[in-house]
Design a protein around this motif. Sequence first.
Motif, mmCIF file in Angstrom:
data_model
loop_
_atom_site.group_PDB
_atom_site.id
_atom_site.type_symbol
_atom_site.label_atom_id
_atom_site.label_comp_id
_atom_site.label_asym_id
_atom_site.label_seq_id
_atom_site.Cartn_x
_atom_site.Cartn_y
_atom_site.Cartn_z
ATOM 1 N N GLU A 105 -15.911 -6.531 -2.541
ATOM 2 C CA GLU A 105 -15.327 -5.716 -2.479
ATOM 3 C C GLU A 105 -14.120 -5.117 -4.008
ATOM 4 O OE1 GLU A 105 -12.487 -5.332 1.266
ATOM 5 O OE2 GLU A 105 -12.277 -7.787 1.047
ATOM 6 N N GLN A 132 -14.303 -2.293 -8.258
ATOM 7 C CA GLN A 132 -13.510 -0.958 -8.202
ATOM 8 C C GLN A 132 -14.372 0.615 -8.662
ATOM 9 O OE1 GLN A 132 -10.356 0.234 -6.874
ATOM 10 N NE2 GLN A 132 -8.957 -0.872 -7.285
ATOM 11 N N TYR A 141 -7.488 1.423 -10.256
ATOM 12 C CA TYR A 141 -5.989 1.643 -10.640
ATOM 13 C C TYR A 141 -5.842 0.128 -11.295
ATOM 14 C CZ TYR A 141 -6.463 5.292 -6.871
ATOM 15 O OH TYR A 141 -6.499 6.309 -6.159
ATOM 16 N N MET A 152 0.553 11.239 -5.088
ATOM 17 C CA MET A 152 0.224 11.305 -3.578
ATOM 18 C C MET A 152 2.111 11.724 -2.325
ATOM 19 S SD MET A 152 -1.958 9.757 -2.481
ATOM 20 C CE MET A 152 -3.255 10.952 -3.563
ATOM 21 N N GLY A 164 -5.456 -1.656 2.848
ATOM 22 C CA GLY A 164 -5.264 -0.630 1.631
ATOM 23 C C GLY A 164 -4.052 -0.286 1.568
ATOM 24 N N CYS A 165 -3.066 -1.082 1.339
ATOM 25 C CA CYS A 165 -1.973 -0.374 1.709
ATOM 26 C C CYS A 165 -1.278 0.482 0.290
ATOM 27 C CB CYS A 165 -0.881 -1.835 2.010
ATOM 28 S SG CYS A 165 -0.751 -3.056 -0.136
ATOM 29 N N GLY A 166 -1.694 -0.006 -1.414
ATOM 30 C CA GLY A 166 -2.150 0.812 -1.618
ATOM 31 C C GLY A 166 -0.258 0.575 -2.431
ATOM 32 N N ASP A 219 -4.001 -5.218 -0.251
ATOM 33 C CA ASP A 219 -4.990 -4.797 -0.844
ATOM 34 C C ASP A 219 -4.975 -5.805 -1.703
ATOM 35 O OD1 ASP A 219 -4.524 -1.124 -1.474
ATOM 36 O OD2 ASP A 219 -5.555 -2.520 -3.767
ATOM 37 N N MET A 266 -1.674 -2.415 -8.340
ATOM 38 C CA MET A 266 -1.107 -2.445 -6.772
ATOM 39 C C MET A 266 -0.124 -2.847 -6.927
ATOM 40 S SD MET A 266 -2.023 1.002 -5.875
ATOM 41 C CE MET A 266 -3.054 1.613 -6.006
ATOM 42 N N ALA A 326 -5.946 -9.054 -0.688
ATOM 43 C CA ALA A 326 -7.354 -9.189 0.489
ATOM 44 C C ALA A 326 -8.033 -8.108 0.537
ATOM 45 C CB ALA A 326 -7.283 -10.019 1.314
ATOM 46 N N ALA A 386 -8.716 3.828 2.439
ATOM 47 C CA ALA A 386 -8.821 3.097 1.635
ATOM 48 C C ALA A 386 -10.479 2.178 2.370
ATOM 49 C CB ALA A 386 -7.874 2.154 1.359
HETATM 50 C C1 LIG Z 1 -6.560 5.888 -2.686
HETATM 51 S S1 LIG Z 1 -5.706 4.260 -2.264
HETATM 52 C C2 LIG Z 1 -4.803 4.916 -0.267
HETATM 53 C C3 LIG Z 1 -3.416 3.864 -0.897
HETATM 54 C C4 LIG Z 1 -2.290 3.861 0.354
HETATM 55 N N1 LIG Z 1 -3.268 3.494 1.236
HETATM 56 C C5 LIG Z 1 -1.673 5.046 0.912
HETATM 57 O O1 LIG Z 1 -2.333 5.390 1.436
HETATM 58 O O2 LIG Z 1 -1.508 6.110 -0.151
HETATM 59 C C6 LIG Z 1 -6.832 3.106 -1.996
HETATM 60 C C7 LIG Z 1 -6.659 1.538 -2.342
HETATM 61 O O3 LIG Z 1 -7.009 1.091 -1.328
HETATM 62 C C8 LIG Z 1 -7.361 -0.033 -2.120
HETATM 63 N N2 LIG Z 1 -8.680 -0.895 -1.632
HETATM 64 C C9 LIG Z 1 -9.633 -0.281 -2.449
HETATM 65 N N3 LIG Z 1 -11.097 -0.976 -1.090
HETATM 66 C C10 LIG Z 1 -10.677 -2.149 -0.861
HETATM 67 C C11 LIG Z 1 -11.180 -3.155 0.509
HETATM 68 N N4 LIG Z 1 -12.080 -3.080 0.323
HETATM 69 N N5 LIG Z 1 -10.081 -3.581 0.781
HETATM 70 C C12 LIG Z 1 -8.618 -3.314 0.700
HETATM 71 N N6 LIG Z 1 -8.746 -2.753 -0.090
HETATM 72 C C13 LIG Z 1 -9.189 -1.826 -1.065
HETATM 73 C C14 LIG Z 1 -7.231 0.478 -3.178
HETATM 74 O O4 LIG Z 1 -6.965 -0.762 -4.356
HETATM 75 C C15 LIG Z 1 -6.259 1.360 -3.556
HETATM 76 O O5 LIG Z 1 -5.048 0.413 -3.143
#
Ligand SMILES: C[S@@+](CC[C@H](N)C(=O)[O-])C[C@H]1O[C@@H](n2cnc3c(N)ncnc32)[C@H](O)[C@@H]1O
Length: 237
Positions: free
Chosen positions: A15, A18, A23, A36, A65-67, A86, A91, A112, A132
């Motif tokens: 995972e 990317q 990002y 956003m 996936g807190c971004g 994340d 990020m 993670a 995410a």
């Molecule tokens: C589109 S952003 C959304 C961020 C935030 N949650 C928001 O609503 O704005 C997607 C996020 O998911 C993370 N991501 C991608 N794959 C993931 C995984 N397998 N586990 C956790 N986070 C992941 C990316 O690094 C990125 O920060």
Amino acid sequence: MEESTAHSPLWHYDERRQIGTDYSSQQEIEAYDLRMQQIRDVPSEIREVLDLLDLQPDHTLLELGCGTAEFSLAAAGHCSRVIAADISGPMLEYARNKAQARGVQNVEFVQAGFLTYRHQGRPLEAVVSQLALHHLPDFWKQVALNRIFDMLKEGGQFYLRDVVYSFPVRNYGQFFQEFLNSMSREGQPPQDIVRHIRDEYSTQHWVLEGMMARAGFLIDQVDHKNGFIATYHCTRV
Ligand SMILES: C[S@@+](CC[C@H](N)C(=O)[O-])C[C@H]1O[C@@H](n2cnc3c(N)ncnc32)[C@H](O)[C@@H]1O
């Protein structure tokens, strides 16, 4: 910042790779954060989730996936412990700087993801994930949903917002074109949405809802927006 130390077998989905939008630079992340704020009503999304979760001072919440962590930082004012996870180091760096600038101290940032985060301590009262889960193909989404279920305490809540398709698939060409036209600026379709449709793993709503039920969740509330986004409020029963 804690690193995931999970040693996975060779067949395990990686995972950290990317897919879609990458990002990896602070510049891209800053642009993402700004975009956003422009295309979403982030404060009202946060209010909606916090109202549903009704967090208490002794609760622990995990965001996967807190971004840039807008939600985690807001949730930190409503409960004692927030874990913001994340897979992207850059990020998390951006989010951590934001936490420092705002003086928020009860958010732990963990590098993670859905498949590698290992929860320690009491079971969680709530898990939130926004935009995410679509980074995982369907089989691994099921694994992720099972893991989230197992980390929650009985009666714990799961809130999911993601790009989930609920339009008739026979009309997909017309649907995507009209959707992209509606989001276009100066005649140009947004490239992140083009990449999303082409490269990322959004699921049809009925498949995802079946997966949630198989993980053991009760879906309390579902909202399908524009055939493209869905929100779910679920309980571990
Ligand atoms: C589109 S952003 C959304 C961020 C935030 N949650 C928001 O609503 O704005 C997607 C996020 O998911 C993370 N991501 C991608 N794959 C993931 C995984 N397998 N586990 C956790 N986070 C992941 C990316 O690094 C990125 O920060």
